[in-house]
Design an enzyme around this catalytic site. Sequence first.
Site, PDB file in Angstrom:
ATOM      1  N   CYS A   1       0.824  -1.223   0.000  1.00 19.30           N
ATOM      2  CA  CYS A   1       0.000   0.000   0.000  1.00 19.30           C
ATOM      3  C   CYS A   1       0.858   1.273   0.000  1.00 19.30           C
ATOM      4  O   CYS A   1       1.480   1.587  -0.997  1.00 19.30           O
ATOM      5  CB  CYS A   1      -0.947   0.011   1.204  1.00 19.30           C
TER       6      CYS A   1
ATOM      7  N   HIS B   1      -3.379  -5.522   1.820  1.00 20.81           N
ATOM      8  CA  HIS B   1      -2.972  -6.015   3.127  1.00 20.81           C
ATOM      9  C   HIS B   1      -3.786  -7.276   3.312  1.00 20.81           C
ATOM     10  O   HIS B   1      -4.317  -7.808   2.358  1.00 20.81           O
ATOM     11  CB  HIS B   1      -3.056  -4.973   4.233  1.00 20.81           C
TER      12      HIS B   1
HETATM   13  N1  GLN Z   1      -2.257   6.459   2.445  1.00 21.55           N
HETATM   14  C1  GLN Z   1      -2.284   5.728   1.226  1.00 21.55           C
HETATM   15  C2  GLN Z   1      -3.606   5.886   0.492  1.00 21.55           C
HETATM   16  O1  GLN Z   1      -4.609   6.132   1.088  1.00 21.55           O
HETATM   17  C3  GLN Z   1      -1.948   4.267   1.451  1.00 21.55           C
HETATM   18  C4  GLN Z   1      -2.956   3.549   2.277  1.00 21.55           C
HETATM   19  C5  GLN Z   1      -2.475   2.196   2.727  1.00 21.55           C
HETATM   20  O2  GLN Z   1      -1.323   2.023   3.060  1.00 21.55           O
HETATM   21  N2  GLN Z   1      -3.399   1.289   2.813  1.00 21.55           N
HETATM   22  O3  GLN Z   1      -3.666   5.765  -0.679  1.00 21.55           O
END
Ligand code: GLN
Length: 729
Positions: free
Chosen positions: A581, A679
């Site tokens: 992510c 995840h």
């Molecule tokens: N902050 C990032 C987004 O919202 C990554 C989110 C995450 O790590 N799940 O795109």
Amino acid sequence: MGVRSMLACAAADVAHWGLSSVLRRGGGNIPGVIALKLDPGIIADLAAGLDGSIVVTGTNGKTTTNGLIADGLAAAGFDVVCNRAGNNMQTGIAAAMVAGRRGGATSGKKASRGRFGAFECDELYTVRVLPQLKPRALVLLNLFRDQLDRYGEIDHTQEVIAEALRRSPQTTLIYNADDPLCAAVAARVDNPSLGFGIDEPTGLEADRVSDSRFCAMCNAPLDYEYVHYGQLGKYRCPKCGWSRPELTYAARDVELRCGNQGGYSWDVCGPDGFRRRVKTRYNGLYMVFNVTAVAAALEFAGAGTDALDEVISRYEPAGGRMKTWHALGRDVVSNLAKNPAGFDRMISEVRAAGGRLMAFFLNDNDADGHDISWIWDVDFEKLCELDLQRVFVGGTRRNDLQVRLKYAGINAQLIDGIEDAVRGCFGADASLPLHSVANYTVFPQVTADLKRLDGTERPEGTRAAIAPKARVNLGCYADASIRAEQLGRPLRIVHLYPDALNLYGDGGNIASLRQRCEWRGIPVHVDRVLMGEALDLSDADVVLLGGGADRDQLAVCKELLAQKEKLTAYVESDGALLAICGGYQLLGRFYMMGDERVEGLAVIGAETRSGDGRMIHNVAIDSPVASSPIVGFENHGGRTYLDDGEKPLGTPLVAGTGNNEFDVGEGVLHKGVVGTYFHGPILPKNPQVADWLIAHALRRRGIETELPALDDSYEDAAHDVALAIVKRG
Ligand code: GLN
């Protein structure tokens, strides 16, 4: 009251009457739904009939804190209107207000000090409730990661609460100053505010995962003088000097386990020399925060705290929480926990009680949150020091719990309900209690079963269902084939910035890599590199970069850019890298968070821009890395676009999921780099991906080998459940 609100109340009354007398149901939100439909301003209209109100919000502890405030107000002579059953959205509050108006009018009891409202409110609904209700105070207890598939990231929740306060400027914010995330809300608004907290170290162990320890002003990592749990403690920013605000109400001289039954006592100290010793029969530091907040709210409302001790000792937690039952000859303790912070608190209670028999329940219904990755952020490892005898797992996602516990070294048995667990314990010493912890929608099933069984003894002659020993042998498999001498030195796994990028269960990926090496006798060593620490990737074999909220990513960005050459060289030399992510986004050229540009490492040809809303789904992809679809959960605001020539990690089974809504790709597969929005965490439930990384790392070390097969029956079962959810849609 206008004609419209009178009509709305009358209709809600009829609904309530119908539900309770004809259908024999409590009614819950329904009268509120009807009242709001007929008069969207009903909360404001009925608020005019109150002499004041207090709203309680925050991730954990709302129901208990609000119940205690309501009791405290009643003890002080107020007629209290309260949504006690925990229906905490706008409709639940409207329903309570309609019912409160009715109760007061018909009870004939003359309230001596007036009518006061005490309402718990879901964090996201504060912005709808506060502008109408205009309460005297909003109590903000804490902000932890919780149902991120509903709330987005915690920053969003903070902004919603801040906006609610801006639209009710007279409301005083009574907030947990030990929580930097709550203090940041106070700093953002002009409302009057007062902080509460614990003004001394309590010497309890800190949790493994914290929900942000970054400065709300300048985003530098905070320094802590002490931590209570999660991100709660006494903090200060070394860069800009922002620090824990002054505690208007402070808990001091905290004594843990003061009575023979346990329980905590402490002084609540407040303005003008206010000092009152309070005592709870419940353990847990969260009770110290909750009750200190109660004292602050009661003092603030002018109700006083003279009756507080009595109120606390009489208080029965709602709906069977923290309750002990006697079922089939055994004491069973029922507890509710919905997120990592709550589960960790329960685990520390079970540890303090020396628990040996346990049952955990996990559902993934709408009200629970569909994403259950957070179970990897719960410190189940802490149970291992106990002499565990039986551990059971139930609920719709029991297979995921079984995998999670396996990696904590605990072999849990699948059950359909709490009765199976009680029966499974028949062989164990009858004096040992069974501790159960369940999340939101499965908890009522657990307590309903216990209510049915309560008071029963074990039927004579019944035998225990066969229950395996709770411990898993985490030693090597007999046919481990890679010998230490072949490898020279252990495989080195580097977990980059777990203190900043750890949004959802990233520790699970490390656990999977480590265990799968150890089970095969492959010597392995894990290094955690924290923010600000020197980084050396020269002998790294697998690197992991986790996910993070936008704010965390901003904090990591500089740190990572300073290491750019090292990471580029590592990737160029074919090093194995798993980036999840936020970590995946940072591998590209940049991430545009609206107008803000976060520089990336540019080790892959990709860029990320923000899109319309968040992409939040259970997801699965077909990928060359695994023979069955890879499963997981995505929750991101950023949309990643790969350059021509870059290959995605896989093709989503469902259109509109993955890197962005338009391309048919998810993640990236670039040399040894696996970048992904999954995840889940991805590795424990998709062991083939873990093995791909391990095999890649071994090959880079010159060892070309077929990895010995492992018993993945638990992992495969959890995988299949997740895949079925995606296919069901
Ligand atoms: N902050 C990032 C987004 O919202 C990554 C989110 C995450 O790590 N799940 O795109």
